[in-house]
Each structure stands twice: as structure tokens, then as C-alpha cells.
Design an enzyme around this catalytic site. Structure first.
Site, PDB file in Angstrom:
ATOM      1  N   LEU A 607     -24.759 -21.014 -16.037  1.00 37.55           N
ATOM      2  CA  LEU A 607     -25.459 -22.257 -16.395  1.00 37.55           C
ATOM      3  C   LEU A 607     -26.512 -22.008 -17.455  1.00 37.55           C
ATOM      4  O   LEU A 607     -26.856 -22.877 -18.238  1.00 37.55           O
ATOM      5  CB  LEU A 607     -26.133 -22.862 -15.165  1.00 37.55           C
ATOM      6  CG  LEU A 607     -25.220 -23.339 -14.043  1.00 37.55           C
ATOM      7  CD1 LEU A 607     -26.048 -23.725 -12.826  1.00 37.55           C
ATOM      8  CD2 LEU A 607     -24.387 -24.525 -14.510  1.00 37.55           C
ATOM      9  N   GLY A 608     -27.072 -20.818 -17.434  1.00 39.61           N
ATOM     10  CA  GLY A 608     -28.111 -20.526 -18.416  1.00 39.61           C
ATOM     11  C   GLY A 608     -28.567 -19.089 -18.303  1.00 39.61           C
ATOM     12  O   GLY A 608     -28.097 -18.325 -17.453  1.00 39.61           O
ATOM     13  N   GLY A 610     -32.158 -16.498 -18.724  1.00 37.58           N
ATOM     14  CA  GLY A 610     -33.612 -16.456 -18.892  1.00 37.58           C
ATOM     15  C   GLY A 610     -34.095 -15.023 -18.811  1.00 37.58           C
ATOM     16  O   GLY A 610     -33.289 -14.095 -18.742  1.00 37.58           O
ATOM     17  N   GLY A 611     -35.380 -14.860 -18.838  1.00 34.41           N
ATOM     18  CA  GLY A 611     -35.967 -13.527 -18.759  1.00 34.41           C
ATOM     19  C   GLY A 611     -35.575 -12.817 -17.477  1.00 34.41           C
ATOM     20  O   GLY A 611     -35.521 -11.587 -17.402  1.00 34.41           O
ATOM     21  N   PHE A 612     -35.245 -13.601 -16.506  1.00 33.80           N
ATOM     22  CA  PHE A 612     -34.939 -13.102 -15.184  1.00 33.80           C
ATOM     23  C   PHE A 612     -33.515 -12.557 -15.113  1.00 33.80           C
ATOM     24  O   PHE A 612     -33.210 -11.633 -14.377  1.00 33.80           O
ATOM     25  CB  PHE A 612     -35.048 -14.323 -14.257  1.00 33.80           C
ATOM     26  CG  PHE A 612     -35.043 -14.020 -12.805  1.00 33.80           C
ATOM     27  CD1 PHE A 612     -36.224 -13.781 -12.136  1.00 33.80           C
ATOM     28  CD2 PHE A 612     -33.841 -14.013 -12.102  1.00 33.80           C
ATOM     29  CE1 PHE A 612     -36.197 -13.521 -10.777  1.00 33.80           C
ATOM     30  CE2 PHE A 612     -33.831 -13.759 -10.749  1.00 33.80           C
ATOM     31  CZ  PHE A 612     -35.004 -13.507 -10.084  1.00 33.80           C
ATOM     32  N   GLY A 613     -32.632 -13.159 -15.884  1.00 38.33           N
ATOM     33  CA  GLY A 613     -31.210 -12.826 -15.824  1.00 38.33           C
ATOM     34  C   GLY A 613     -30.422 -14.100 -16.012  1.00 38.33           C
ATOM     35  O   GLY A 613     -30.882 -15.012 -16.703  1.00 38.33           O
ATOM     36  N   VAL A 615     -28.245 -17.545 -14.729  1.00 41.89           N
ATOM     37  CA  VAL A 615     -28.195 -18.561 -13.679  1.00 41.89           C
ATOM     38  C   VAL A 615     -26.746 -19.017 -13.561  1.00 41.89           C
ATOM     39  O   VAL A 615     -26.118 -19.362 -14.562  1.00 41.89           O
ATOM     40  CB  VAL A 615     -29.102 -19.759 -14.021  1.00 41.89           C
ATOM     41  CG1 VAL A 615     -29.085 -20.760 -12.881  1.00 41.89           C
ATOM     42  CG2 VAL A 615     -30.519 -19.290 -14.298  1.00 41.89           C
ATOM     43  N   LYS A 629     -29.917 -18.033  -9.415  1.00 43.93           N
ATOM     44  CA  LYS A 629     -30.563 -17.252 -10.473  1.00 43.93           C
ATOM     45  C   LYS A 629     -30.550 -15.800 -10.024  1.00 43.93           C
ATOM     46  O   LYS A 629     -31.234 -15.424  -9.074  1.00 43.93           O
ATOM     47  CB  LYS A 629     -31.985 -17.770 -10.665  1.00 43.93           C
ATOM     48  CG  LYS A 629     -32.693 -17.167 -11.841  1.00 43.93           C
ATOM     49  CD  LYS A 629     -33.838 -18.060 -12.298  1.00 43.93           C
ATOM     50  CE  LYS A 629     -35.161 -17.589 -11.737  1.00 43.93           C
ATOM     51  NZ  LYS A 629     -36.310 -18.289 -12.318  1.00 43.93           N
ATOM     52  N   ASP A 725     -46.387 -21.406 -17.005  1.00 46.71           N
ATOM     53  CA  ASP A 725     -45.334 -21.349 -18.020  1.00 46.71           C
ATOM     54  C   ASP A 725     -44.635 -22.701 -18.126  1.00 46.71           C
ATOM     55  O   ASP A 725     -43.428 -22.805 -18.002  1.00 46.71           O
ATOM     56  CB  ASP A 725     -44.342 -20.241 -17.668  1.00 46.71           C
ATOM     57  CG  ASP A 725     -43.503 -19.823 -18.863  1.00 46.71           C
ATOM     58  OD1 ASP A 725     -42.457 -19.179 -18.669  1.00 46.71           O
ATOM     59  OD2 ASP A 725     -43.873 -20.172 -20.008  1.00 46.71           O
TER      60      ASP A 725
END
Ligand SMILES: *[C@@H]1O[C@H](CO)[C@@H](O)[C@H](O)[C@H]1NC(C)=O
Ligand SMILES: *[C@@H]1O[C@H](CO)[C@@H](O)[C@H](O)[C@H]1NC(C)=O
Ligand SMILES: *[C@@H]1O[C@H](CO)[C@@H](O)[C@H](O)[C@H]1NC(C)=O
Length: 939
Positions: A607-608, A610-613, A615, A629, A725
Site C-alpha cells: 500500500l505504501g 515509509g521510513g519504517f518499511g 505497508v 506496517k 510529524d
């Protein structure tokens, strides 16, 4: 976590049986002295202990005090229990009792509580033939004017505990023992423990939780009772030991206890039981006692789980279904997390005539079910409010002054059958009872007329005749506006009749009797003192009266304020209840990595990123779509941030904050599972030139909803949270295009309620959204979020990104300010809106955005102000375009519900009657009833 809202079973007859707790003794933990703040606020009373001095209990390290000062000195009689019942393991605090041969009701008053805070209240009873009569009594306990429980002493040597978790309605609490004709009430001890308000969320202002059972499964020693200091809240966890039929498992390592709702002690979570035979399930039944007077309020439970063993092989799995009274109580298959405390609890009370919990292994499971601990409570109502608190304060002062004995204990008017002698109350269902008539004639009253009578504002009639009252008549009595009858005759009063009273007599609003008081002069102010001493009385008495009145006024003011706060809380609370039921629940589910693989179909749909990894899209067994996520190993977002977000999300719930369904921490693998937001991020909507651009009204709604989410973080959370954020990439839209704030990995809790800044070690946030003050100083505040939100709002107006990729990158703020400085509002507005907007509303929105992005934090508005202003924009838009809003669902500007999911407001007391507890652990050799939803192993 679970959803325990099944309503199966009627209120019912209970099987009364008793289990002799021969083993109720704390283990020796005197070695480490606890830090003082841990037991700060504890009250531990050893009832019946003679003298004034207490002692430090060696086992618990707690300080016990005598009960002097908590109860009228003439109430009850001290006794020692019979020596034959004292064993080395009998707690010292149970060696003496106070019994109550006289008076239907006798009460202890525990002071210095904080109204609105949560407490654990515990009464302890060991009969042990203290009176030599060998007659086991049964009597009632009340918390103030609300029924708590019946104490039924089933055997001389049984320690009976009554425990309640309650929210203090006042700054004191009374524990009353009521003689119901079943024998003389007595008490061995009384404990009060302050609790954090978020503990036991179902205990609140209107209901308390009365403990029926609290068991710790699997300690190897049947004498292991866990309480303070192992349990900082000093709950008493009784051991369940049955090595013949169950395997005890003890963890060698520490268990992670993250939850903020129940906080079971480490020592409880480190032990568990499983069936001896791996093909068996766990099923057991607990008695629901007959003591809750009102079964309609139901029961609540918390069942604690933790995986304590490493799986023996890679295809091993412990997975089971959790049933309460035959109904699936946790809707998914459950796998206890490894070395992490987890629980399934009631989100609301359930009705039942019996309590049966069944843990049935799934077909896939290779290991039998496991259970660590259980707590079961009945719910009691605490909605009965006592007598008007000003009246209570006044009459208690009168009682103290004249040392009134009689039945003057507990609440003056309630229950009606126990109202104080010599008082007549008036009852009205819509407000607390008030004192109308005082008749203390022939009571041998000595001394002056108590000025506190003047604080009984509702008094209509007072008869103080035929006593030995001396001194003069307090002027303050003339302030009693409703007073129609006052009899002071046959006393030794002197001095003049106060002019205020005389006036009332003259205009016939007051019937005053004062015959047979030798020194009263009836000619008012012309009355001369006969002796010097009278002069002193004239001067001293009015001064005293004024001081007392001032004190009364101050107290009244304080009480009023408290009342007010209380009612605000109540209304917030109601709102919560409304929303709480539809939310996913307080407790987060813990998924295994394997479950995530199934849910996401092997992490197929991204789906997307991010900095986290990444999703991923997923769907649960019941078809609910979710977003998973997954933390990538190369992620620069650390474990701490991951945990921080999990923790934040599990305690905040608001319609404009994305909600967490569960999390996974499976070895190295970490993931958060959220509700799925099919319309993606706001950033995509703004940047996307292909999709139909969001219409202006829709943008305003998104702004309003995001602002409400932030307002909730700042004002509704306790402690307040700063998101840190805020940006369009962190605002998600659902299928109805409703906005929710996401990504709490950087959020920070404030410790103060004002806007004090917090310092952060590293400057977090995203370029283009970051508060310049914060970037410069490292000091963040709620105003940092306001700044970022201003940027989001500008993006909504302009359709441009936070940093415009010009030849020279320029911030959207400067870009907009330059144009607006030239009065060019149309030059700022997103052309894709094609004039479909009211220019005034756009102006106003832009103005708000610019205020939000002021350099100096103090000049920025609060989120609450922003919410109001945006609501005004929407109103403006609707007035001007005459259109209704087909999407917008929130009707008012503030849809927040600050306590939800976290319940900062309330908890109540519970009563624990452990020794009467009946625990019948049953074996389910055949396995329980098979249900479609619960595949059962055929190994
Ligand atoms: C109980 O025993 C203690 C000594 O152990 C004694 O001082 C006290 O007076 C006794 N109380 C009663 C009521 O007999
Ligand atoms: C009180 O306890 C006794 C002894 O265990 C029992 O027989 C009796 O039924 C109980 N009473 C109630 C009202 O539960
Ligand atoms: C107060 O009580 C006494 C009896 O104790 C009674 O004689 C008297 O009439 C009562 N006074 C009023 C005002 O009712």
C-alpha cells in the site's frame, strides 16, 4: 484482546460453597525495602489494635496503623482472636478485631482521598472465635451509601477478603458495617491503595468492581501469595496449584508487561498452567456468588496470557479459541505472545448465572492451551449519592462538638432506615437528601450553641430545648432562611437575642421559643452585660462565628468546584460509552509473524512505503481489511519507536486518529496492524493530477477532522501528546474520505498540563513542516504540531506541496505570503477547484494557516481554536453556497472523546471474597462443545 459482550444466561441462583484457604500467607519478601513513592498513599489499618502506635509488617514491609482516628472512639470493642487460631503464617494484622455489639451501622472514615481518583479498598475478616462464642456472623458492608457486599464468615479459620476497585466520589470514603441480624459485625483490617485511573477501566464514577476471584495459575508452592511489593498495587493474587492434573510452567526470563490497563505483576505472569495431556483443553467454572444485590449490572473478567516456553520446533504452534460460557469471547484465534504479558478482558459487563471459561486448541495447534491468571468481578452501582455535602459537613461538626453518640455514623440521611436519630431529612430523587429538621431536645447538650447549625442551609425547624446550653445565641442563626421554628427554651443561655432573629419574629416568619433561660435579655441591643466575663463572650463569639462562616464558605466553594469538575467528567464519560462500544477495543491483539503472512497473503499487496518499511494490505478471518506496517530490518526507525507507537495507539482512540487493531513482535519481526484506509494519504490526493481533485468543501472537512484529531492528542490525552510529524503523508482517508491522523512513531508525551516545552535529543519531523523554533532549540510543544498543521492547511488551499520545487526550492509558507502580500488570493487557490469555492471561506482558511505558521509559538493559536475557526469556514461555505454537505459526518466542531480507550476518569473499588471462592477446575476430557468456528484438533 476480546470482546465480552455476549449476554448469555440469566441472573441466577448461585451455588454457595466454600474453599478453605488454609494457605493465605505471604511469602517472605522482607529483603528489599521498596521505594517510598510506591506505597505513598497506602492506608493499612489493623483494626482492634490497642493503643495509638502501629508497626511495620515484616512480610509486606507495609506500615500498619491502629484504627484510632478512623472510627469514633466509642464505636465497637477491641478483641484478640483466640490463640489456637494463630499460626506462624497468620498475618499479624489479623490478630485483633474490632467488633460492634451496638448500633445497626458502624463506619470507618478514611480521609485524604482525592475525589475522582481510583482506589482499591479491601476489608479483611478473620473470625477465629475472638468472642469465644463460636458463632459465625454474616453482615453487610457498604461503601458510603452504596451496598458493597455481604460478608459471610463460613468458618472460624477462614480469612475473608472484600475488595472493591472504585472511584472516590469525595475526598473521603466511609466503609460501613451493617448488622443485618445475622450476628455481630466485626473487622480485622482495612486497606486503601491508590490506583492509576487508567487501571480497570470498567470501574468508574457510576460503578465499582467487586472482586469475586483472583487466581495466579502455576506457582509451584501453594503458599505463594503474591501481593505488595511484588504487586505495586498490592492486589492479592491467590495461588492455584494442582500438580496432579496440571503442568506448571515457570518462565526463566522476565516477562514484558506493557499494558497500562491491568499491569499484572511479573511474578504472576511468569507462571502458567497447561493440561498434562497435550490433547486436552482448559475449562473451568467459577462460582458467581449470590452477594451482588443487583445482578443486572453483570460481571467482568480479565484473563491473562503469556507464552513462557520457546516453541520446541519450527512447526510448533500454540493456538486456541477463548470461550466464555460457551460463546467465543475473543473473536480470532489466539496465540499468547512470547514473554509478553497479554490479556483478554471485558469491554462491558456480561450477564451470567455461572462463569465458565474454555480454552480450546485449534486444529493447527500443536501445543495445548495455557493460562496465567484470572480475575473475576461483579459490578455494583455507586450512583446513590449521599446527603448534601454541606449539610454533612455541618452536622458532622455538630456531632463532634457535642460528642454525639447514638447512631450518628455514616451518612446522616441514607439509607432512610439508618438515618441519624434526631434528624429529619427530606428526599427528592433528583438531588441529594437534605436535613430539614433537627430535634435535639433532652439530649443533655453542654456548652454553647454550635455555630455549625447555621450551615444547615435547608433547616426549617430546630428544637434545642431542655439541654444545658450556655453562652449566647449565635447571630449566624438568623441566616437560616427557611427556619420557621426555633426552640431554645429550658437552657442556660444568656445575652441578647440577635437582631436578625428578632426581625424574623417581628415579621412572623419565625416562631422563636426561649423561656426559662435565666440570662437572656429580650430588649435587643440595649441589653447590658452584667459581668465582665460576658463582655468577652460578646467579642469572642462573633469573631469565632465569622471565622467559622468563612471556613464554611470556603469549603462550600471548594465542594462546588469539585462537583462541577465531577459533572464535566461525567458527561465526557457518557460520550465515551457511546463511542467505545463501536471501537475495536481497549486491548490490542498480538499477531504472530505467521498470522501476518496469512493475513497479507504473503505480503502481496504493497500500500505504501515509509521510513519504517512497507505497508501491506491484509484481511482478517472475518473479512475486515487491514493495513500491516512491517518494520524492515534496514529501517532507521528503531524498536523503541515501534514500541512507542504501539503503546500510544493502544491507549488513544478517536474518530480522527487511525486505530490500531494489533501488533506483532515475533522475534526480530515487528509490525503494526491498523484499520485500512482505502483512500490513501492526503498527500496523494493533493499531488495527484489524474484523480478528480478534492472539492473545496471536502478539503475543509479534511482540515477540520485532522484538526480534531490533533486537538484530541493535545487536550484529550492525559498526559497530552505531541504528534511531532504532522504532514499530508500522515493523514489518511477512508472510503468516505474522512480524515484520520496516522503515524505516531515520533509522538511525545508531555508531563505537564500547560504548554511547557519538552526537550528532545534529536530533531525529528519532516523538512517543510518542522516548527522553526523547535529546529532551532530542540524544544517542542503542542504549538509545533500547530505549525505543521498550518502547512497542511496551506497545501489544502493551494494544492501545492510543502516545499515547492522551484528553481530555488521555496517553502509553501513563503510562497503564499508573497502572493497574499500583494492581495492576490486567487493566485494562491488551487486552480483545480475551478472556482467551486467561496472566496471568503478560502481567505479565512488561509489566514488560519498563516497564524498557525507564525515564527513565534506563542502567536500561534491552539488546536482547539483552529478547530473552531475551521468550523466557521465550513459554516461560511455552506451559507454562501447554500449547499449541504453530503460527506461530512461530524456535526459539531468538537467530536473528541478524551477518555476513550484509556479512561483517564474513573475507577472504583472491588470486593474480594477470596476464601469463599469456589474454584472447580474441571477437565474437559471430551473437549467442549464443538462449534463451526472452532476447529478442534484430531491429532
Ligand atoms: C491483646 O493482646 C495484647 C498483647 O498481645 C494486649 O496488650 C491487649 O491488651 C490484648 N487486647 C485485648 C482486647 O485483650
Ligand atoms: C454463608 O456460609 C454458610 C457456610 O458456608 C453457608 O451455608 C450459607 O449458605 C452462606 N450464606 C449465604 C447467604 O450465602
Ligand atoms: C422534639 O422531640 C421531643 C421528644 O424527644 C418532643 O417532645 C418535641 O415535641 C419535639 N419537638 C418538635 C418541634 O417536634
Amino acid at each position: 484482546g476480546g470482546t465480552n459482550d455476549g449476554n448469555n444466561g440469566d441472573d441466577g441462583a448461585m451455588v454457595a460453597a466454600s474453599l478453605h484457604h488454609c494457605c493465605c500467607h505471604q511469602r517472605g519478601t522482607a529483603s528489599s525495602c521498596p521505594a517510598r513513592e510506591q506505597w505513598y498513599g497506602f492506608i493499612s489499618i489493623d483494626c482492634g489494635l490497642p493503643g495509638q502506635t502501629g508497626y511495620v509488617d515484616k512480610t509486606t514491609t507495609l506500615s500498619y496503623t491502629t484504627d484510632a482516628g478512623f472510627i469514633d472512639t466509642d464505636a465497637g470493642v477491641n478483641h484478640n482472636i483466640s490463640a489456637e487460631y494463630i499460626t506462624p503464617s497468620t498475618p499479624t494484622s489479623l490478630h485483633s478485631v474490632r467488633s460492634f455489639p451496638s448500633g445497626e451501622r458502624n463506619c470507618y472514615t478514611l480521609g485524604s482521598l482525592v475525589s475522582g481518583l481510583k482506589y482499591l479498598l479491601r476489608g479483611k475478616f478473620l473470625y477465629a472465635n475472638y468472642d469465644g462464642l463460636n458463632m459465625l456472623p454474616m453482615f453487610d458492608l457498604y461503601i458510603g451509601v452504596n451496598f458493597w457486599t455481604t460478608v459471610n464468615i463460613s468458618a472460624s479459620d477462614v480469612e475473608v477478603y472484600a475488595e472493591a476497585i472504585m472511584v472516590a466520589p469525595d475526598d473521603f470514603v466511609q466503609v460501613c458495617l451493617i448488622n443485618t441480624g445475622g450476628g455481630m459485625p466485626f473487622i480485622s483490617g482495612l486497606d486503601l491503595r491508590p490506583l492509576k485511573n487508567k487501571l480497570y477501566p470498567l470501574a468508574n464514577e457510576t460503578q465499582a468492581l467487586v472482586l469475586l476471584h483472583r487466581f495466579n495459575f502455576g506457582p509451584t508452592d501453594s503458599h505463594t501469595i503474591i501481593r505488595y511489593p511484588d504487586d505495586p498495587h498490592d492486589r492479592i493474587w491467590f495461588p492455584f496449584v494442582d500438580v496432579e492434573n496440571w503442568v506448571d510452567i515457570t518462565a526463566g526470563e522476565k516477562v514484558n508487561i506493557l499494558d497500562e490497563l491491568f499491569q499484572p505483576p511479573q511474578e504472576v505472569m511468569q507462571t502458567a498452567i497447561t493440561p498434562r495431556d497435550v490433547s486436552e483443553n482448559i475449562e473451568f467454572t467459577l462460582d458467581l456468588e449470590s452477594f451482588p444485590r443487583d445482578h443486572s449490572l453483570g460481571y467482568v473478567h480479565t484473563v491473562y496470557f503469556c507464552e513462557l516456553q520457546e516453541y520446541p520446533s519450527s512447526n510448533a504452534l500454540r493456538q486456541f479459541y477463548i470461550y466464555r460460557n460457551g460463546v467465543l469471547t475473543y473473536l480470532q484465534v489466539y496465540t499468547p505472545p512470547y514473554l509478553a504479558g497479554d490479556f483478554v478482558n471485558s469491554l462491558k459487563p456480561f450477564q451470567a448465572s455461572q462463569y465458565k471459561i474454555s480454552l480450546n486448541a485449534t486444529a493447527k495447534s500443536t501445543l495445548p492451551p495455557i493460562i496465567n491468571a484470572i480475575e473475576l468481578f461483579s459490578v455494583i452501582s455507586t450512583t446513590t449519592v449521599g446527603t448534601n455535602s454541606q449539610d454533612v459537613f455541618a452536622i458532622r461538626a455538630v456531632k463532634k462538638m457535642y460528642q454525639v453518640q447514638k447512631n450518628w455514623m455514616g451518612d446522616p440521611c441514607l439509607p432512610e432506615t439508618l438515618s441519624w436519630d434526631n434528624l429529619t431529612c427530606s428526599y427528592n430523587s433528583s438531588r441529594p437528601p437534605i436535613i430539614r429538621i433537627v430535634n435535639m431536645s433532652f439530649n443533655d447538650l453542654q456548652g454553647g450553641i454550635s455555630p455549625d447549625f447555621a450551615a444547615l442551609k435547608n433547616l426549617q425547624s430546630m428544637d434545642l430545648s431542655n439541654n444545658n446550653l450556655t453562652g449566647s445565641i449565635p447571630e449566624a442563626l438568623s441566616q437560616l432562611e427557611s427556619l420557621k421554628f426555633l426552640d431554645l427554651s429550658n437552657n442556660k443561655l444568656n445575652g441578647p437575642i440577635p437582631s436578625g432573629l428578632l426581625k424574623k419574629v417581628q415579621d412572623r416568619s419565625l416562631d422563636l421559643k426561649y423561656d426559662n433561660n435565666p440570662d437572656i435579655c429580650t430588649n435587643g441591643s440595649s441589653c447590658q452585660p452584667e459581668r465582665g466575663s460576658n463582655l468577652a463572650i460578646y467579642i469572642v463569639v462573633p469573631v469565632v462565628v465569622i471565622v467559622v462562616l468563612l471556613l464554611v464558605a470556603m469549603l462550600y466553594f471548594c465542594l462546588q468546584r469539585k462537583r462541577k469538575q465531577g459533572s464535566i467528567k461525567n458527561s465526557v464519560k457518557l460520550k465515551n460509552d457511546g463511542d467505545g462500544n463501536s471501537s475495536l477495543g481497549l486491548e490490542s491483539h498480538r499477531f504472530t509473524y505467521r498470522e501476518l503472512e496469512t493475513i497479507t497473503n504473503n505480503f502481496q499487496r504493497v500500500l505504501g512505503r515509509g521510513g519504517f518499511g512497507c505497508v501491506f494490505h491484509g484481511s482478517l478471518e472475518d473479512g475486515t481489511q487491514v493495513a500491516v506496517k512491517l518494520r524492515s530490518h534496514s529501517s532507521n526507525q528503531g524498536v523503541r519507536q515501534f514500541l512507542a507507537e504501539a503503546q500510544v495507539l493502544s491507549r488513544i482512540h478517536h474518530k480522527n486518529l487511525v486505530s490500531m487493531i494489533g501488533y506483532c513482535k515475533d522475534g526480530e519481526q515487528m509490525a503494526l496492524v491498523y484499520e485500512y484506509m482505502p483512500e490513501g494519504t492526503l498527500q496523494e490526493h493533493i499531488a495527484d493530477n489524474i484523480r478528480r481533485a478534492l472539492p473545496w468543501r471536502q478539503r475543509l472537512r479534511v482540515a477540520l477532522e485532522s484538526a480534531q484529531g490533533l486537538e484530541y492528542l493535545h487536550k484529550g490525552c492525559n498526559p497530552p501528546l505531541i504528534h511531532m510529524d504532522v504532514k499530508t503523508a500522515n493523514i489518511l482517508l477512508n472510503e468516505r474520505l474522512e480524515a484520520k491522523i496516522a503515524d505516531f512513531g515520533l509522538s511525545k508525551a508531555f508531563n505537564c498540563h500547560d504548554d511547557t516545552h519538552i526537550s528532545t535529543n534529536t530533531i525529528a519531523g519532516t523538512h517543510g513542516y518542522k516548527d522553526p523554533e523547535y529546529s532551532r532549540t530542540g524544544q517542542a510543544s503542542t504549538k509545533s504540531d500547530v505549525y505543521s498543521f498550518g502547512v497542511v492547511l496551506l497545501e489544502l488551499v493551494t494544492g501545492k506541496p510543502a516545499i515547492l520545487p522551484d528553481t530555488e526550492p521555496i517553502s509553501i509558507i513563503n510562497w503564499a505570503r508573497q502572493r497574499l502580500a500583494r492581495g492576490d488570493i486567487e493566485g494562491v487557490v488551487d486552480t483545480r477547484m475551478q472556482g467551486d469555492h467561496d472566496i471568503n471561506a478560502v481567505w479565512k482558511a488561509t489566514e488560519i494557516a498563516l497564524k498557525c505558521t507564525e515564527q513565534v509559538p506563542l502567536q500561534r493559536p491552539s488546536m482547539a481554536e483552529v478547530v473552531m475557526q475551521i468550523q466557521e469556514c465550513l459554516d461560511l461555505e455552506e451559507v454562501c453556497t447554500g449547499r449541504d454537505d453530503e460527506f461530512y459526518t461530524g456535526s459539531s466542531s468538537v467530536g473528541m472523546d478524551p477518555n476513550m480507550g484509556y479512561n483517564a476518569s474513573t475507577n472504583r473499588c472491588t470486593d474480594l471474597r477470596q476464601n469463599n471462592a469456589t474454584l472447580e477446575i474441571e477437565y474437559n476430557h471430551r473437549r467442549g462443545p464443538q462449534m463451526d468456528t472452532s476447529p478442534v484438533a484430531t491429532r
